[in-house]
Write an enzyme that holds these catalytic residues in place. Structure first.
Site, PDB file in Angstrom:
ATOM      1  N   ASP A 123       1.407  24.344   9.268  1.00 55.70           N
ATOM      2  CA  ASP A 123       0.110  24.067   9.900  1.00 55.70           C
ATOM      3  C   ASP A 123      -0.164  25.198  10.897  1.00 55.70           C
ATOM      4  O   ASP A 123       0.500  25.300  11.931  1.00 55.70           O
ATOM      5  CB  ASP A 123       0.203  22.712  10.607  1.00 55.70           C
ATOM      6  CG  ASP A 123      -1.115  22.275  11.227  1.00 55.70           C
ATOM      7  OD1 ASP A 123      -1.963  23.149  11.496  1.00 55.70           O
ATOM      8  OD2 ASP A 123      -1.276  21.062  11.454  1.00 55.70           O
ATOM      9  N   HIS A 124      -1.143  26.013  10.568  1.00 56.83           N
ATOM     10  CA  HIS A 124      -1.380  27.212  11.387  1.00 56.83           C
ATOM     11  C   HIS A 124      -1.970  26.872  12.758  1.00 56.83           C
ATOM     12  O   HIS A 124      -2.051  27.726  13.633  1.00 56.83           O
ATOM     13  CB  HIS A 124      -2.305  28.171  10.629  1.00 56.83           C
ATOM     14  CG  HIS A 124      -2.113  29.609  11.005  1.00 56.83           C
ATOM     15  ND1 HIS A 124      -1.440  30.010  12.131  1.00 56.83           N
ATOM     16  CD2 HIS A 124      -2.498  30.752  10.389  1.00 56.83           C
ATOM     17  CE1 HIS A 124      -1.440  31.325  12.200  1.00 56.83           C
ATOM     18  NE2 HIS A 124      -2.071  31.801  11.153  1.00 56.83           N
TER      19      HIS A 124
END
Ligand code: CAO
Length: 441
Positions: free
Chosen positions: A413-414
Site C-alpha cells: 500500500d503506497h
C-alpha cells in the site's frame, strides 16, 4: 442597510494560482460567518475560502478549475452588517503532507484556525470531481470533504449526514462507498461499478454472448462473491505497487529436502521458510506489520506476527491465518499449514480462523509462473506473492553457476510504504532465504 462586500482570497502563504476544486455554495445561499464558499487545492494542501461575515451569496465569481492567488476575487456577499471587513477572511487549512511543514497555510485572522491535519501524501486529483449541477453540497468538515475527494465520492449524492445538524461524517462517506460496492455485486459488475456514480466508473458491459455462440450460465460460489467484493474494494481503494525480487534458495532447498526426509509424515514446502523470513522482515520493517486505522490517518503498529496464507479451494480463495509465527518452528508451521489447508478445502474455516492477519502470502509456486501482482488483503498493508522456483545460471564473479531462484512479488500500500522501503523489505527477504541461518539470529 444591505451592503455588498467582495470576498477575496486571504493570505495563503507562498501559494500562487491554486485551482478551485469545489464550489461549496451557489448564488442565493444564506451563509454563516466562516462558512466555506469555495475549496482550493494545491499539491500540498487543501483550504477553504470562508465567508468573512454572515450574509447571502450575491454571485460567485469563480468556477471549477479557475486558479486563484492571494487577493483574488471569489464572491460577492450581501450583508446587513455595514462594517464588514473585505479581506479579513481566514483560510482554513485542512490537510498537509507530514514531511512538508510549509503546507500548513498561514492564517491572518485572530480567530484560531483548526489544526492542520497530517496525512499521507496523495496525488492531487487530475480532474476536479464533477459536481452535480445545481446540487447543494451538504455541510461537512474540510477533512471529510478531502476524504470524499480522495475516494472520488460526490458528496451531493449522500442524502443526509448523521452528524450534528445533519453534517456529513467520515462514516457517512465510508458507508456510501460500502453501499456502492455491494450494489455493484448484484449488478454483475466487477465489484466497483455502481449505479450511483460514486466511483465514476463506466457501467459494466451488458453483452448477449449467445449472439456469438452457445453459452451456459454458472452462478459464482458464495466464497467467490464475498472474496470478489473484497478484492474489488481493495484494488480500487489501495494504491498498489508490486516490487519484484529474486531469492537464491539453493541452500535452503537442500535443507528443506533434508528436513522432509526427517519428517516423512509432514509436507515441508518452501512456504514455511517464507513465513519465517516474513516474520524476520516484519520485525525489521515495522511499517509492514501495521494497518491504517478507520480514519486513514494513523498507522496501528502490531507487536504480534500472524501470517495469512491464501488457499486455493474448489469454491474459491480463502485466507486462513497462522498465529504467532514468531513463536513456532518450521516443523510446527508445516503441521499447522497442512491443517488449515485441509480445513479450508473441507469448508470448515470459521471467521476467527481468517482474522487477525498482519501480512498475507499468496504462493503459486506449486503451480508455476514467474511473477504476478497479488491484491492486498485489507486492512493489511502488504502481501507477498511467490512464484515457482527455477534453476538459473547466475554469474558468481568467475563463471555462471546453476542456482535455484525463487521469484518474489510484494504488493504494498503506497500510502503507507514507500518504494525504497519495499525494495529493502524484499532484498532483506531474499537475504534471509539465501542464508537461512540468519533466521536464527
Ligand atoms: N517453487 C517450486 N516448487 C514449489 C514452490 C515454489 N515456490 N512452492 C511449493 N512448491 C512445490 C512443493 O514443494 C510441492 O512439491 P512436492 O510435493 O514435491 O514437495 C508442490 O509444489 C505443491 O505444493 P503445495 O502448493 O501443495 O504446497 P504449498 O505449501 O506450497 O502451498 C497452499 C500450500 C495452501 C498455499 C497451496 O496449496 C495453495 O492453495 N496455493 C494457491 C494459493 C493461491 O491460489 N494464490 C493465489 C491468490 S490470488 O488469486
Amino acid at each position: 442597510m444591505a451592503t455588498t462586500i467582495e470576498v477575496k482570497v486571504p493570505d495563503i502563504g507562498n501559494y500562487q494560482n491554486i485551482p478551485v476544486i469545489e464550489l461549496l455554495v451557489k448564488p442565493g445561499d444564506v451563509v454563516k460567518k466562516d462558512q466555506g464558499l469555495v475549496s482550493l487545492e494545491s499539491d500540498k494542501a487543501t483550504m477553504e475560502v470562508p465567508a468573512p461575515v454572515a450574509g447571502v451569496v450575491k454571485s460567485l465569481l469563480v468556477k471549477l478549475g479557475d486558479t486563484l492567488s492571494e487577493g483574488g476575487l471569489v464572491a460577492l456577499l450581501e450583508t446587513e452588517s455595514a462594517a464588514a471587513p473585505v479581506a479579513a477572511a481566514t483560510s482554513v487549512p485542512v490537510a498537509a503532507p507530514a514531511p512538508v511543514p510549509t503546507a500548513s497555510v498561514a492564517t491572518k485572522a485572530s480567530a484560531p484556525a483548526p489544526q492542520a491535519q497530517t496525512q499521507m501524501p496523495v496525488a492531487a486529483p487530475q480532474v476536479p470531481p464533477t459536481q452535480t449541477a445545481g446540487a447543494v453540497v451538504p455541510h461537512a468538515s474540510p477533512a471529510v470533504r478531502l476524504f470524499a475527494r480522495e475516494l472520488g465520492v460526490d458528496l451531493t449524492r449522500i442524502a443526509q449526514g448523521s452528524g450534528r445538524k445533519n453534517r456529513l461524517t467520515k462514516e457517512d462517506v465510508q458507508n456510501f462507498v460500502k453501499r456502492a460496492l455491494s450494489a455493484a455485486g448484484g449488478s454483475a459488475g466487477p465489484g466497483v461499478t455502481n449505479g450511483e456514480g460514486g466511483l465514476k466508473l463506466l457501467p459494466w458491459p451488458q453483452v448477449d454472448f449467445s449472439k456469438f455462440g452457445a453459452t451456459e450460465n454458472k452462478p459464482l460460489s458464495r466464497i467467490k462473491k464475498i472474496s470478489g467484493a473484497n478484492l474489488a474494494r481493495n484494488w480500487a481503494m489501495i494504491p498498489h505497487v508490486t516490487q519484484n525480487d529474486d531469492a537464491d534458495i539453493t541452500e535452503m532447498e537442500a535443507f528443506r529436502k533434508k528436513l522432509g526426509e526427517e519428517n516423512k509424515d509432514l509436507k515441508i514446502t518452501p512456504l514455511v521458510f517464507l513465513i519465517k523470513a516474513c516474520v524476520a522482515a516484519l520485525r525489521k520493517f515495522p511499517n509492514f506489520n501495521a494497518s491504517l486505522d478507520g480514519s486513514g490517518e494513523q498507522l496501528v503498529l502490531k507487536k504480534y506476527f500472524n501470517v495469512g496464507i491464501a488457499v486455493d479451494t474448489p469454491d474459491g480463495l480463502v485466507v486462513p491465518v497462522i498465529r504467532d509465527c514468531d513463536q513456532k518452528g518450521l516443523v510446527d508451521l508445516a503441521r499447522e499449514l497442512g491443517e488449515i489447508s485441509a480445513k479450508a478445502r473441507d469448508k470448515k474455516l470459521g471467521p476467527a480462523d481468517m482474522s487477525g492477519g498482519c501480512l498475507s502470502i499468496s504462493s503459486l509456486g506449486g503451480i508455476g509462473g514467474t511473477g504476478f501482482t497479488p491484491i492486498i488483503n485489507a486492512p493489511e498493508v502488504a502481501i507477498l506473492g511467490v512464484s515457482k522456483s527455477a534453476m538459473k545460471p547466475v554469474w558468481n564473479g568467475k563463471e555462471f553457476a546453476p542456482r535455484l531462484i525463487l521469484p518474489l512479488s510484494l504488493s504494498y500500500d503506497h500510502r503507507v510504504v514507500d518504494g525504497a522501503e519495499a525494495a529493502r523489505f524484499t532484498a532483506y527477504l531474499a537475504q534471509m532465504l539465501g542464508d537461512i541461518r540468519r533466521l536464527l539470529l
